[in-house]
Design an enzyme around this catalytic site. Structure first.
Site, PDB file in Angstrom:
ATOM      1  N   ASP A 110       1.704  20.279  26.667  1.00  0.00           N
ATOM      2  CA  ASP A 110       1.904  20.826  25.317  1.00  0.00           C
ATOM      3  C   ASP A 110       2.566  19.846  24.356  1.00  0.00           C
ATOM      4  OD1 ASP A 110       0.794  23.311  25.770  1.00  0.00           O
ATOM      5  OD2 ASP A 110       2.672  24.183  26.464  1.00  0.00           O
TER       6      ASP A 110
HETATM    7  O1  CEZ Z   1       5.106  25.425  28.629  1.00  0.00           O
HETATM    8  C1  CEZ Z   1       4.237  25.026  29.673  1.00  0.00           C
HETATM    9  C2  CEZ Z   1       2.944  25.728  29.390  1.00  0.00           C
HETATM   10  O2  CEZ Z   1       3.141  27.114  29.558  1.00  0.00           O
HETATM   11  O3  CEZ Z   1       4.077  23.631  29.663  1.00  0.00           O
HETATM   12  C3  CEZ Z   1       3.030  23.106  30.471  1.00  0.00           C
HETATM   13  C4  CEZ Z   1       1.717  23.718  30.073  1.00  0.00           C
HETATM   14  O4  CEZ Z   1       0.655  23.210  30.829  1.00  0.00           O
HETATM   15  C5  CEZ Z   1       1.806  25.208  30.240  1.00  0.00           C
HETATM   16  O5  CEZ Z   1       0.601  25.790  29.874  1.00  0.00           O
HETATM   17  C6  CEZ Z   1       3.037  21.605  30.328  1.00  0.00           C
HETATM   18  O6  CEZ Z   1       3.157  21.222  29.026  1.00  0.00           O
HETATM   19  O7  CEZ Z   1       6.327  23.575  24.234  1.00  0.00           O
HETATM   20  C7  CEZ Z   1       7.059  23.039  25.081  1.00  0.00           C
HETATM   21  O8  CEZ Z   1       7.558  21.919  24.940  1.00  0.00           O
HETATM   22  C8  CEZ Z   1       7.379  23.786  26.363  1.00  0.00           C
HETATM   23  O9  CEZ Z   1       8.125  23.014  27.261  1.00  0.00           O
HETATM   24  C9  CEZ Z   1       6.151  24.173  27.074  1.00  0.00           C
HETATM   25  O10 CEZ Z   1       5.358  23.013  27.220  1.00  0.00           O
HETATM   26  C10 CEZ Z   1       6.329  24.803  28.467  1.00  0.00           C
HETATM   27  C11 CEZ Z   1       7.417  25.860  28.586  1.00  0.00           C
HETATM   28  O11 CEZ Z   1       8.642  25.255  28.825  1.00  0.00           O
HETATM   29  C12 CEZ Z   1       7.212  26.798  29.730  1.00  0.00           C
HETATM   30  O12 CEZ Z   1       7.225  26.098  30.935  1.00  0.00           O
END
Ligand code: CEZ
Length: 787
Positions: free
Chosen positions: A468
């Site tokens: 993300d």
């Molecule tokens: O969210 C996860 C997502 O739910 O991060 C993964 C992604 O593949 C999943 O679908 C890797 O990026 O926006 C942020 O910076 C957050 O850190 C999200 O990336 C993260 C949440 O912390 C939940 O784990």
């Protein structure tokens, strides 16, 4: 006594302070409660967006559940003060807020209850919470027995802080008829539309007691007084002062005076939660405290297609038998407390669900497909509710969602052989509604992935892929993701297999060609000698290579080059060596290394996260699980199992370092182990993670090698070499397989089915309802982990 002990279905922690954040979580279809060993809690329920009936004493920001959330003195929790009326001594259970050491302490997490067994001054106390089957309500029981030679005169005070409830309207008082403290609030809003949207909210919080209390207090400041929560004013006087809260911070405190004769026991029951109306509470009060006999519920609500593991590794057995399917079910019941789960999360949740409830997985796949965009791409989030909207990260365009659709459907088909799903018509939920078959919709998704590539054949990353916060590699429209190119290759390869089985050889060839093109593009533009690069920025800078000072190597492109088939044997060997040299730690594999220490404007937000947390070089278990899966596909069972095992705490030192129990796989453990060795290994405490679905696939397909292969079962185990024997039960296509493994003097794996030797590793003509006996003999081999 050891710090942590476990038995099937329960993990015991024997100290309230050595792993203070160690917690358990419970949920039903409406709510989730996470509570730690000291009594600090986080509860949320869905109406349909997440809401709470107790929270922090200050205005709180609304956000999704975050890792590594600290607790503080006035953190919400569920506490019981115990005062000896004769000596005046005050303590509290489970531990906070008084935090006086007990004579003995055990925190017990189970499937449906969280319990504490505590002894103190000849009192034996047992406290437990379970959730209501459907309501946003917790049911608490406290039993205290007196083992001393004298009568004990106690005042017992449940103290459930409610926090700051609303800047518009909040109040609380005791209701005699209900024997409950009831707190009213009006959820703040400003737009008129929100009034109508919120009118039916559950705005009441309550703490209801089975027995009439001797006194109570509903005003937090009056309960606490000036000395703080370890010596609250309310407990200093003979009786609580029966205060109400009138636009003042409320709390739910009660007092029960009990004389407990020697050898006798007293018990109290409470319900705590959210309700809409007083009338409803009146109704509920009749059912909240049933006879103990009627509250018994079966243990082990969650089992998967693989169960009854018996291996030499008992913690692993317990994890796969209970905690793993449980965590998968949790994801599928509450979708990380969201009404618009990210499409990739929803689809991977469905993938795990294939092994728990294939019918539900099927419905979820159809639901996701009904929200496919008109151009064939998948949306950023799946709306689960008519009022749901895309929020947070789902407002940022990501490029990878289609990949997970193919992976999930392929997994579903391998397990169920339900090829009829491909001919199902799916009507789009957009206007104008169109109807297309699943088969053509999935094909369109891959076509869309194929066309979202540049002149080199590399996939545009847009504002993020699986990662993300990798939001600035391609926001100008040029940057590409090497990982996504590989993932597209992999998805196309899986779909080609389905096309061929579906009798469409032309499409099979088309998608195999796509795989080949993607793979050759990454080999041409991203193979950097010892490993693959991660991406190429808008300006054309290739990153994730040895010449970089930070973010030299990323795990995902290595794993997926092995899944997609881009890497040949020589490349695989080099990559595995590099992964081992740069990313391996005692707690698992880091996602990248070295962690970024400064903003890289051509990579994005990920480089701004604290080094070693989340996507910036933590041991991000989801990414580690992809690698494990790739290891199993390439017969590296030893390395693979090492990866699985490291996702869970092992011995006492390891528990202390990670700070959590083996009741869930966390989102991440702190990484950047070279840069920040002090914190490396620490758990994020966040049990939201796509890891679990891959974990289960790895165990089924890899460790035990009981892989669904459409109408057949493929037996190809890769047991850790240290295991002399093991056994497991596998459900597949309505039949049950009792599988046992042992090592013996054989050159290669030998399999027998109901006593007769199998010539191929496949079990065919499986009859639903039948029970099969499978015996597997494995050679005694040596393969070093990370070889
Ligand atoms: O969210 C996860 C997502 O739910 O991060 C993964 C992604 O593949 C999943 O679908 C890797 O990026 O926006 C942020 O910076 C957050 O850190 C999200 O990336 C993260 C949440 O912390 C939940 O784990």
């Amino acid at each position: 006594m050891s710090l942590v002990s476990s038995q099937p279905g329960a993990i015991h922690l024997h100290s309230p302070t050595k792993m203070p954040l160690a917690s358990g979580y419970l949920w039903n279809k409406q709510m989730m409660l996470q509570i730690n060993c000291q009594g600090y809690a986080n509860a949320q329920f869905m109406q349909p967006e997440p809401a709470s009936y107790a929270g922090a004493p200050v205005l709180q920001a609304t956000t999704f559940m975050q890792p590594e959330q600290p607790v503080y003195a006035h953190h919400p929790g569920r506490f019981f003060y115990i005062k000896d009326e004769e000596t005046g001594s005050l303590s509290s259970i489970p531990f906070a807020p008084v935090k006086k050491n007990h004579d003995s302490f055990t925190f017990i997490v189970e499937d449906q209850t969280i319990r504490w067994d505590i002894t103190q001054d000849d009192l034996v106390m047992s406290l437990q919470v379970r959730l209501d089957e459907e309501k946003a309500v917790e049911h608490w029981t406290l039993a205290i027995s007196n083992r001393s030679n004298q009568v004990k005169k106690l005042s017992i005070y449940p103290y459930f802080p409610l926090g700051y409830r609303s800047w518009m309207n909040q109040s609380a008082d005791y209701d005699q008829g209900l024997q409950a403290i009831v707190c009213h609030r009006v959820s703040p809003y400003q737009k008129i539309d929100d009034y109508y949207a919120q009118r039916d909210f559950l705005e009441l919080s309550f703490l209801m007691a089975e027995a009439e209390p001797d006194s109570w207090e509903a005003r937090q400041s009056q309960f606490e007084g000036e000395l703080g929560l370890h010596a609250p004013a309310g407990t200093q006087s003979a009786l609580l002062q029966r205060g109400d809260a009138l636009y003042e911070t409320p709390c739910a405190a009660m007092q029960f005076r009990r004389r407990i004769a020697r050898g006798q026991e007293t018990s109290l029951r409470f319900s705590f939660g959210a309700a809409q109306t007083m009338g409803q509470l009146k109704q509920w009060s009749k059912t909240f405290f049933p006879d103990a006999s009627t509250t018994k519920r079966p243990d082990f609500r969650y089992t998967s297609a693989i169960s009854k593991l018996s291996t030499p590794d008992t913690a692993f057995n317990d994890f796969v038998n209970l905690w793993l399917p449980r965590q998968i079910q949790y994801h599928n019941d509450l979708h990380r407390l969201s009404t618009d789960p990210q499409t990739r999360n929803f689809l991977q949740d469905s993938m795990g669900l294939v092994f728990l409830d294939a019918n539900r997985a099927r419905q979820n796949l159809l639901l996701a497909l009904s929200q496919q965009n008109p151009d064939g791409s998948m949306p950023d989030g799946i709306l689960l509710h008519p009022q749901a909207q895309l929020k947070y990260i789902n407002k940022v365009p990501h490029s990878d969602h289609g990949v997970w659709l193919v992976i999930a459907i392929h997994c579903y088909l391998r397990e169920t052989n339900d090829f009829e799903i491909l001919d199902e018509q799916v009507v789009s939920h957009y206007e104008p509604a169109t109807s297309q078959t699943v088969f053509s919709r999935v094909s369109a998704t891959i076509d869309c992935l194929a066309s979202s590539r540049d002149h080199r054949g590399l996939s545009f990353i847009n504002q993020g892929d699986w990662c993300d916060p990798m939001n600035m590699v391609g926001h100008q429209g040029h940057g590409v993701s090497i990982w996504l190119t590989m993932a597209t290759a992999y998805a196309a390869k899986l779909w080609a297999e389905i096309c061929s089985r579906h009798g469409n050889n032309e499409l099979e060839k088309k998608y195999l060609d796509l795989t080949m093109h993607c793979n050759s593009a990454v080999n041409k533009h991203a193979w950097a000698g010892k490993w693959y690069a991660r991406g190429i920025s808008d300006e054309g800078r290739t990153f994730g290579i040895e010449a970089d000072t930070e973010g030299k190597i990323f795990l995902n492109p290595q794993s997926w080059a092995m899944l997609s088939g881009a890497a040949d044997v020589d490349q695989r060997t080099r990559m595995m060596r590099s992964v081992n040299n740069h990313l391996n730690t005692p707690w698992g594999l880091e996602m990248l290394s070295p962690a970024f220490t400064t903003m890289h404007e051509d990579i994005g937000r990920v480089t701004q996260k604290f080094p070693g947390t989340a996507e910036n070089g933590s041991i991000y278990n989801h990414a580690a699980a992809f690698y494990v899966y790739a290891m199993y596909l390439h017969d590296k069972g030893e390395t693979a199992f090492d990866g699985l095992r490291k996702m869970l705490p092992a011995d006492e030192d390891d528990h202390l370092r990670r700070g959590q129990l083996a009741n869930f796989v966390p989102n991440y453990y702190r990484g950047a182990s070279q840069q920040h060795p002090r914190t490396a290994g620490r758990s994020s405490q966040l049990f939201h993670t796509g890891t679990v679905h891959w974990y289960l696939r790895c165990v089924i397909d890899g460790t035990f090698g009981l892989r669904g292969h459409f109408d057949r079962l493929l037996i190809q185990p890769q047991l850790p070499h240290a295991w002399e024997q093991a056994s497991v039960e596998r459900q597949f296509r309505g039949a049950r397989f009792d599988v046992s493994y042992q090592r013996g003097n054989v050159g290669e794996i030998a399999i027998s089915l109901d006593g007769s030797k199998l010539e191929s590793p496949f079990i065919e003509n499986i009859k639903a309802g039948k029970r099969y006996r499978v015996e597997v003999t494995l050679p005694i081999l040596e393969e070093a982990a990370h070889g």
